[in-house]
Design a protein around this motif. Structure first.
Motif, mmCIF file in Angstrom:
data_model
loop_
_atom_site.group_PDB
_atom_site.id
_atom_site.type_symbol
_atom_site.label_atom_id
_atom_site.label_comp_id
_atom_site.label_asym_id
_atom_site.label_seq_id
_atom_site.Cartn_x
_atom_site.Cartn_y
_atom_site.Cartn_z
ATOM 1 N N ILE A 134 66.060 51.834 -8.430
ATOM 2 C CA ILE A 134 64.897 52.664 -8.100
ATOM 3 C C ILE A 134 65.020 54.047 -8.751
ATOM 4 N N PRO A 135 63.891 54.702 -9.045
ATOM 5 C CA PRO A 135 63.963 56.028 -9.652
ATOM 6 C C PRO A 135 64.597 57.035 -8.673
ATOM 7 N N PRO A 136 65.476 57.926 -9.184
ATOM 8 C CA PRO A 136 66.166 58.899 -8.330
ATOM 9 C C PRO A 136 65.213 59.739 -7.473
ATOM 10 N N GLU A 137 64.043 60.005 -8.002
ATOM 11 C CA GLU A 137 63.047 60.814 -7.283
ATOM 12 C C GLU A 137 62.738 60.249 -5.881
ATOM 13 N N PHE A 138 62.743 58.923 -5.755
ATOM 14 C CA PHE A 138 62.488 58.296 -4.449
ATOM 15 C C PHE A 138 63.548 58.745 -3.441
ATOM 16 N N VAL A 139 64.785 58.690 -3.893
ATOM 17 C CA VAL A 139 65.905 59.020 -3.014
ATOM 18 C C VAL A 139 65.853 60.505 -2.645
ATOM 19 N N MET A 140 65.626 61.337 -3.664
ATOM 20 C CA MET A 140 65.584 62.799 -3.451
ATOM 21 C C MET A 140 64.578 63.170 -2.378
ATOM 22 N N LYS A 141 63.376 62.620 -2.501
ATOM 23 C CA LYS A 141 62.310 62.981 -1.554
ATOM 24 C C LYS A 141 62.641 62.510 -0.141
ATOM 25 N N VAL A 142 63.075 61.262 -0.021
ATOM 26 C CA VAL A 142 63.353 60.712 1.324
ATOM 27 C C VAL A 142 64.519 61.458 1.966
ATOM 28 N N LYS A 143 65.526 61.771 1.164
ATOM 29 C CA LYS A 143 66.699 62.469 1.711
ATOM 30 C C LYS A 143 66.314 63.887 2.151
ATOM 31 N N LYS A 144 65.472 64.528 1.360
ATOM 32 C CA LYS A 144 65.119 65.916 1.645
ATOM 33 C C LYS A 144 64.214 66.043 2.876
ATOM 34 N N LEU A 145 63.328 65.080 3.047
ATOM 35 C CA LEU A 145 62.291 65.264 4.071
ATOM 36 C C LEU A 145 62.419 64.362 5.301
ATOM 37 N N THR A 146 63.537 63.638 5.413
ATOM 38 C CA THR A 146 63.808 62.898 6.655
ATOM 39 C C THR A 146 65.278 63.136 7.030
ATOM 40 N N ASN A 147 65.626 62.720 8.236
ATOM 41 C CA ASN A 147 67.033 62.805 8.659
ATOM 42 C C ASN A 147 67.683 61.426 8.651
ATOM 43 N N LEU A 148 67.087 60.503 7.913
ATOM 44 C CA LEU A 148 67.588 59.123 7.922
ATOM 45 C C LEU A 148 68.825 58.960 7.039
ATOM 46 N N LEU A 156 54.549 57.531 -1.597
ATOM 47 C CA LEU A 156 54.251 56.424 -0.667
ATOM 48 C C LEU A 156 55.522 55.996 0.057
ATOM 49 N N ALA A 157 56.620 55.940 -0.681
ATOM 50 C CA ALA A 157 57.902 55.579 -0.050
ATOM 51 C C ALA A 157 58.283 56.631 0.979
ATOM 52 N N LEU A 158 58.071 57.890 0.613
ATOM 53 C CA LEU A 158 58.388 58.973 1.544
ATOM 54 C C LEU A 158 57.570 58.840 2.826
ATOM 55 N N ALA A 159 56.290 58.534 2.691
ATOM 56 C CA ALA A 159 55.428 58.398 3.877
ATOM 57 C C ALA A 159 55.926 57.273 4.784
ATOM 58 N N TYR A 160 56.307 56.145 4.180
ATOM 59 C CA TYR A 160 56.856 55.036 4.972
ATOM 60 C C TYR A 160 58.171 55.440 5.642
ATOM 61 N N ALA A 161 59.003 56.156 4.898
ATOM 62 C CA ALA A 161 60.301 56.561 5.458
ATOM 63 C C ALA A 161 60.099 57.522 6.633
ATOM 64 N N MET A 162 59.137 58.436 6.481
ATOM 65 C CA MET A 162 58.844 59.357 7.591
ATOM 66 C C MET A 162 58.374 58.569 8.810
ATOM 67 N N ALA A 163 57.511 57.585 8.563
ATOM 68 C CA ALA A 163 57.023 56.756 9.670
ATOM 69 C C ALA A 163 58.194 56.020 10.331
ATOM 70 N N ALA A 164 59.133 55.530 9.520
ATOM 71 C CA ALA A 164 60.313 54.838 10.067
ATOM 72 C C ALA A 164 61.066 55.767 11.012
ATOM 73 N N GLU A 165 61.224 57.008 10.589
ATOM 74 C CA GLU A 165 61.949 57.967 11.428
ATOM 75 C C GLU A 165 61.190 58.231 12.732
ATOM 76 N N TYR A 166 59.883 58.404 12.633
ATOM 77 C CA TYR A 166 59.094 58.659 13.863
ATOM 78 C C TYR A 166 59.077 57.434 14.778
ATOM 79 N N LEU A 167 59.288 56.243 14.193
ATOM 80 C CA LEU A 167 59.350 55.024 15.006
ATOM 81 C C LEU A 167 60.728 54.823 15.647
ATOM 82 N N GLY A 168 61.658 55.707 15.334
ATOM 83 C CA GLY A 168 62.975 55.646 15.983
ATOM 84 C C GLY A 168 64.061 54.972 15.162
#
Ligand code: 1GP
Length: 243
Positions: free
Chosen positions: A180-194, A152-164
């Motif tokens: 926060i659990p490390p897994e949150f960071v891993m996923k967001v870092k891997k799948l966004t450019n934020l 869910l965090a990843l989905a929000y982070a992806m949306a943040a990136e698409y929103l600019g």
């Protein structure tokens, strides 16, 4: 100074540690003392903000910090009262998982004319509250993301990136028992450019290293210094683990 450039340039060399100062927790002179110790311990910037901010206190604190230390001073506003003309930049943030539009776009619109008038640098940032969420989650009417639902965090982070937005802040809440659990960071870092910021409940070198190894670009700590009698040694422990 352009703070976003400073962050990106620093990231070419090492991950950042930023010291959070809540202007309501101490006098401006005491804030300067903490910031001096933090600077000596090689923190990379000072973040100023809190959930409840008195604008006059904020101005006095930011001004004192700018006059006495050489680090960028960045605003982390908890509401429209969190803007000060004395700072170098403002995290122009939207609490993406708030249930109240005030915290998503309302406060931002009310603050925008002031931001324009003072001409401060703005850094567009998505702010995500993860369980437990603390005071900021309560004040911000957040629907905190459950600790087992990193997707869910990843989905929000992806949306943040698409929103600019260029930055995302994964927040467990100030003083959280567990970061926060490390897994949150891993996923967001891997799948966004934020640029990924993490904060809330980071207290030890081990906590900081876990966040860094998971891919966090910027690690924020606040409470740990308020709780410690020796800000220098505590921050040095953290910066050594992060740099
Ligand atoms: C709060 O994430 C920051 O917004 C810092 O949290 O006070 O727990 O370090 P701590």
């Amino acid at each position: 100074m352009n703070v976003e450039n400073y962050i990106n340039e620093t990231l070419k060399d090492h991950k950042l540690h930023i010291t959070l100062i809540d202007p309501d927790e101490q006098t401006p002179a005491e804030a300067v003392e903490i910031a001096k110790q933090a600077q000596k311990a090689k923190t990379d910037a000072i973040l100023v903000g809190g959930s409840i901010t008195d604008q006059e206190e904020l101005d006095l604190t930011v001004k004192a910090l700018k006059e006495n230390i050489d680090l960028p001073v960045i605003l982390f506003p908890g509401n429209i009262s969190g803007v000060s003309k004395y700072a170098d930049a403002l995290l122009f943030m939207s609490m993406l998982n708030s249930t109240n539009p005030y915290w998503i776009t309302g406060a931002q619109a009310l603050a925008a004319p002031t931001v324009k008038k003072i001409g401060i640098e703005t850094i567009p940032m998505g702010y995500l509250i993860i369980e437990p969420g603390g005071t900021v989650g309560w004040v911000g009417d957040a629907k905190p993301i459950p600790r087992k639902k990193s997707d869910l965090a990843l989905a929000y982070a992806m949306a943040a990136e698409y929103l600019g937005m260029r930055v995302v802040y994964l927040e467990a809440g100030s003083g959280a028992e567990k970061h926060i659990p490390p897994e949150f960071v891993m996923k967001v870092k891997k799948l966004t450019n934020l640029i990924v910021i993490v904060g809330g409940g980071i207290r030890t070198a081990e906590d900081a290293k876990q966040m860094k190894d998971a891919g966090a670009d910027i690690i924020i700590t606040g409470t740990v210094v308020e709780e410690s009698s020796d800000a220098y040694t505590k921050i040095k422990e953290l910066t050594d683990a992060i740099h």
